[in-house]
Design an enzyme around this catalytic site. Structure first.
Site, PDB file in Angstrom:
ATOM      1  N   ASP A 197     100.774  69.905 -12.316  1.00  0.00           N
ATOM      2  CA  ASP A 197      99.890  69.919 -13.496  1.00  0.00           C
ATOM      3  C   ASP A 197      98.731  70.899 -13.334  1.00  0.00           C
ATOM      4  OD1 ASP A 197     101.374  67.664 -14.632  1.00  0.00           O
ATOM      5  OD2 ASP A 197     100.332  66.444 -13.142  1.00  0.00           O
ATOM      6  N   LYS A 241     100.797  75.782 -14.538  1.00  0.00           N
ATOM      7  CA  LYS A 241     101.808  76.795 -14.207  1.00  0.00           C
ATOM      8  C   LYS A 241     102.424  77.415 -15.453  1.00  0.00           C
ATOM      9  CE  LYS A 241     104.195  73.997 -11.566  1.00  0.00           C
ATOM     10  NZ  LYS A 241     103.246  72.872 -11.474  1.00  0.00           N
ATOM     11  N   GLY A 246     106.502  68.841 -16.992  1.00  0.00           N
ATOM     12  CA  GLY A 246     106.348  69.594 -18.233  1.00  0.00           C
ATOM     13  C   GLY A 246     105.491  70.829 -18.084  1.00  0.00           C
ATOM     14  N   HIS A 247     105.802  71.859 -18.858  1.00  0.00           N
ATOM     15  CA  HIS A 247     104.986  73.066 -18.956  1.00  0.00           C
ATOM     16  C   HIS A 247     104.611  73.247 -20.416  1.00  0.00           C
ATOM     17  CE1 HIS A 247     105.957  73.992 -14.884  1.00  0.00           C
ATOM     18  NE2 HIS A 247     107.213  74.288 -15.133  1.00  0.00           N
ATOM     19  N   GLN A 255     107.214  70.909  -9.791  1.00  0.00           N
ATOM     20  CA  GLN A 255     106.116  70.090  -9.302  1.00  0.00           C
ATOM     21  C   GLN A 255     105.275  70.846  -8.266  1.00  0.00           C
ATOM     22  OE1 GLN A 255     109.358  69.021  -9.187  1.00  0.00           O
ATOM     23  NE2 GLN A 255     109.338  67.607 -10.904  1.00  0.00           N
TER      24      GLN A 255
END
Length: 431
Positions: free
Chosen positions: A13, A16, A40-41, A225
């Site tokens: 988080d 990225k 998630g991105h 991650q």
């Protein structure tokens, strides 16, 4: 020119998505090399927000995007995410997206097992805090040599034996948990229902990437991650089920390690983590609430609130070593705007002794106490700064202190979610 590996240097988080999107304009190929759809991105491009979980970020830019063999692929989620992007006007075709034929599949039985284990662990107070999306069980089947892989969908005549082998294991577990078994027909139908949607994208990714490298393409490797969730080097057992350090970019894509060049560690200007596990610098006061509120610290895909704390230089310094980080991209500096003072963790005390690392022992990790230094804050806004001269003097001092403590320079500095609000110090592709 050099190929670039992007990883998170903390617990994930770190932002990225924006950095990978920003770099993807300079890249020719973008590769996901580990994880699943549990991270998630969020990309913000021209005011439009794109939320990705499994698909590489380069798709939004129309770049060749590759899901490597180190990723576990939920075929149903894959289909849904492709359709979601198409609905936003993004062209997703086999011309721009490939999946490694040897990538393992995540199936409904994996999600079931993940959820049942978390429920049982929750009741006993020993939960890990997984996303319940079947990632861990899918990796277990991979190393247990019973996984059904993407390429198997192209050989329907071989599926019955593979289904039997997989169900022998999972139905035994389900019987032990008092849950109904899964029938052969149900699993066969599940695989058959997605095969035609997935098969057009499969490829020999190792060969494709080698050809691209020899042709002089710039390849960007995108981790999911953070490195502190690495199965070997993270806060075990509160980790993910794959290797998340930079070295996995080679193993998870089929491109040899000599092809990896610059390692960019995405690093948040403070620290957050989702789920269970040790967090030496966690704040439970008004400062922690400030970081959470101003930083909008909620999981992109899960909606889970993130735990927040001061910047931990010990952890990032350790990641710099375990991933061979060349430089960092420092993100969310603007969240610290307006605070009277800032703290940085520079070491720990463990049972009365000062140490400069995070121990591997779970019990020791739970006992460490942070040692802080205090810096003066700044009142001016850093939001949208695009050059060093736009930053307050104390903000620059903070950044320089971070560089010194972690032993790596800042290559990029992000000052908002907008991709253009980035200060470039070193272009990773130029080494």
């Amino acid at each position: 020119m050099t190929n670039v590996v992007v990883i998170g240097s903390q617990w994930g988080d770190e932002g990225k998505g924006k950095i990978v999107d920003w770099l993807s304009e300079r890249a020719d190929v973008i590769v996901r090399f580990q994880g699943g759809h549990n991270a998630g991105h969020t990309l913000v491009v021209d005011g439009v927000s794109y939320k990705l979980a499994l698909l590489p970020s380069g798709l939004v830019r129309g770049k060749l995007s590759v899901i490597g063999n180190g990723v576990v692929v939920d075929p149903h989620h894959f289909v849904a995410e492709v359709e979601k992007l198409r609905a936003q006007g993004v062209a997703v075709t086999p011309d721009v997206l490939r999946i490694a034929e040897n990538a393992p599949l995540i199936l409904s039985l994996h999600r079931d097992l993940d959820a049942m284990r978390e429920d049982a662990a929750s009741n006993s107070g020993t939960k890990i805090g997984t996303t319940r999306r079947g990632i861990g069980p899918a990796y277990e089947d991979k190393v247990g040599r019973r996984a059904i892989r993407v390429g198997d969908l192209a050989e329907p005549e071989t599926l019955p034996a593979k289904i039997d082998r997989l169900l022998t294991h999972h139905n035994a577990l389900r019987r032990g948990m008092g849950v109904d078994e899964i029938s052969f027909d149900a699993l066969h139908d599940e695989l058959s229902s997605v095969a035609e949607h997935v098969l057009p994208y499969i490829d020999q990714v190792w060969r494709l990437l080698d050809e691209q490298r020899k042709a002089g393409a710039r390849i960007l490797f995108e981790g999911a991650q953070g490195a502190l969730l690495d199965n070997d080097h993270g806060t075990y057992p509160f980790v993910t089920s794959s290797n998340t350090v930079a070295g996995q970019a080679a193993a998870g894509s089929g491109l040899g390690p000599t092809a990896l060049g610059y390692v960019l560690g995405i690093t948040k200007a403070y620290t957050t983590r989702v789920g269970e596990g040790p967090f030496p610098c966690e704040l439970h006061d008004e400062i922690g609430q400030h970081l959470s509120t101003v930083g909008r610290e909620v999981g992109v895909n899960t909606g889970r609130p993130r735990r927040c704390g001061w910047f931990d230089a010990v952890l990032v310094r350790q990641t710099v070593k375990t991933s061979g980080i060349t430089g960092i991209a420092l993100t969310k500096l603007d969240v610290l705007d307006g605070l009277d003072e800032l703290k940085i963790c520079v070491g720990y005390t463990l049972d009365g002794k000062e140490i400069d690392y995070l121990p591997a022992s779970q019990a020791a990790q739970a006992r460490v106490e942070p040692i802080y230094i205090t810096l003066e804050g700044w009142k001016e806004s850093t939001v949208g700064a695009r050059k060093w001269a736009d930053l307050p003097a104390q903000a620059i001092k903070y950044v320089r202190q971070v560089e010194e403590l972690i032993g790596a320079p800042v290559a990029l500095l992000s000052t908002s979610p907008e991709r253009e609000d980035t200060i470039l110090v070193t272009d990773p592709f130029e080494g």
